[in-house]
Design an enzyme around this catalytic site. Structure first.
Site, PDB file in Angstrom:
ATOM      1  CB  THR A   1      -0.904   0.038   1.260  1.00  0.00           C
ATOM      2  OG1 THR A   1      -0.072  -0.149   2.377  1.00  0.00           O
ATOM      3  CG2 THR A   1      -1.968  -1.267   1.168  1.00  0.00           C
ATOM      4  CG  ASP A   2       1.510   5.194  -2.747  1.00  0.00           C
ATOM      5  OD1 ASP A   2       2.743   5.133  -2.391  1.00  0.00           O
ATOM      6  OD2 ASP A   2       0.973   6.096  -3.537  1.00  0.00           O
ATOM      7  CE  LYS A   3       3.292  11.183   2.353  1.00  0.00           C
ATOM      8  NZ  LYS A   3       4.149  12.416   1.724  1.00  0.00           N
TER       9      LYS A   3
END
Length: 433
Positions: free
Chosen positions: A151-153
């Protein structure tokens, strides 16, 4: 010469030279004078057997000048006072929930303390709870660690699954959670096959994207009109556009550095729709749900961003079809705040191993209530409060007029900008939105 003469000569020789004492092996044997016949010497074979017994440590054969007891051997023990025997490591999966605000994604950046990730806190808790040795925390390959999605920032999760090898200590869940912050929780744990890999075994992933409904208001209205309420007609339009994503398409325009002719740019979306809106703290929100085999970096956020741009009137509807072609299209990327990994699916694994009597199916039905409670306590309040305080959606909506949806990415970025060639791409095609 008679016997008497021989004995006289022998006696004279003994008086002149002393008694003769031969050395046999390591024992000293003293022969009696020939004149002393009271006790005959032991046969040579008996003396050799006694000598072998003495050397081999048989009872009764010990030497007078040696200690017959051998020193006890020391047992090997682990370093730093660890017990000499350790529990065997077992392959497990953990159901993980977390609020991603303040973190630079899920995946750990080894050697970089500047960007904190979810795995930094997770690995620290595993080491401190005694589930893994410290060197496994430094090199995660030693515990065969793998996550379903990078999962991204700022992206949260209510159903992330990681696989790894650990010592199955008593009270393992409670001990790990005691070393985690409240916005990161292990909800469940299950044993799996020895070669299980959570990323490769995952059939599909379901994400939800929570956003304020004023994002769908026409561009002529204020970018943050909290009085706006989503009409049934607009909701039907949103769902009609979202349904266009279903099936297999070339999503090279929905990620970075991915060429249109790369096979990995082809992604299969099983379903995508928007649920009925609801109110929280006086603001109306809606949830978009999407299920697909896998997603590239930023893909879901760009899928949402392009639909929002069309509904608001900034982009024509045919931009969807063009975005799947080889030409580069400038696709806006919605904020990461509202994106949540809802669930990961292991249908093929469950069909093969879930009913074999040895392994549990990976369906997490018993943990659904706890996952829902975690979302209500940590994820949804963070989204709504951050939206009010920092206004990420309103700030992003104000940038949509700068996009030119009829031009290529090179034109939209301005003169001198370099657009990737059709053959250029990225090696990181894992699920990582």
């Amino acid at each position: 010469m008679g016997l008497a003469s021989l004995r006289a000569a022998a006696g004279a020789l003994r008086r002149a030279c002393g008694a003769w004492t031969p050395r046999l092996g390591r024992r000293l044997l003293r022969w009696p004078p020939m004149a002393e016949t009271a006790e005959a010497p032991a046969p040579a074979g008996t003396r050799q057997q006694q000598d072998r017994k003495a050397r081999s440590g048989w009872p009764g054969g010990g030497r007078a000048w040696e200690d017959s007891e051998q020193p006890a051997k020391k047992l090997r023990s682990g370093a730093d006072g660890e017990p000499p025997r350790k529990l065997p490591k077992r392959k497990i999966v953990m159901l993980l929930a977390y609020s991603g605000k303040g973190y630079h994604g899920m995946q750990r950046n080894v050697g970089s303390s500047q960007f904190k990730t979810i795995e930094d806190d997770l690995v620290s808790a595993l080491v401190r709870s005694g589930c893994i040795p410290e060197n496994h925390g430094e090199d995660m390959r030693k515990m065969s660690f793998q996550r379903c999605a990078r999962t991204d920032k700022g992206v949260s999760a209510a159903g992330q699954v990681v696989s790894l090898k650990v010592w199955l200590i008593d009270g393992i869940l409670e001990k790990i959670n005691s070393h985690l912050p409240s916005h990161i929780r292990i909800l469940g744990l299950k044993r799996v096959t020895g070669g299980f890999n959570s990323k490769n075994r995952c059939d599909a992933r379901t994400y939800v994207y929570m956003l304020p409904t004023f994002a769908f208001a026409h561009k002529d209205r204020d970018v943050q009109d909290e009085t706006y309420r989503l009409s049934a007609e607009t909701l039907r339009q949103v769902n009609r556009l979202l349904a266009c994503y279903k099936g297999t398409h070339n999503f090279h325009n929905f990620t970075s550095q991915k060429g249109p002719r790369e096979p990995s740019a082809q992604r299969y979306v099983l379903d995508m729709f928007c649920e009925e809106p609801f109110e929280r703290d006086g603001m109306e929100f809606a949830v978009i749900k999407v299920k697909g085999q896998s997603f590239m970096t930023h893909q879901i956020r760009k899928m949402v961003g392009l639909v929002v741009a069309i509904v608001k009137g900034y982009a024509p509807e045919d931009v969807l079809e063009r975005s799947w072609g080889e030409a580069k299209v400038d696709v806006p990327k919605a904020p990461g705040l509202g994106l949540v990994l809802e669930r990961v699916h292991f249908e093929a694994y469950n069909r093969r191993f879930g009913c074999d009597g040895l392994h549990e199916p990976l369906d997490w039905a018993r943990e659904e209530a706890e996952a829902a409670a975690f979302k209500e306590q940590h994820i949804y309040p963070t989204i709504t409060s951050t939206e009010r305080r920092e206004r990420p959606m309103a700030r992003w909506l104000s940038t949509l007029p700068a996009h030119d949806f009829s031009a290529t990415a090179r034109t939209a970025a301005g003169p001198g900008a370099k657009a990737p060639s059709p053959q250029e791409g990225s090696d990181g095609d894992g699920d990582s939105d």
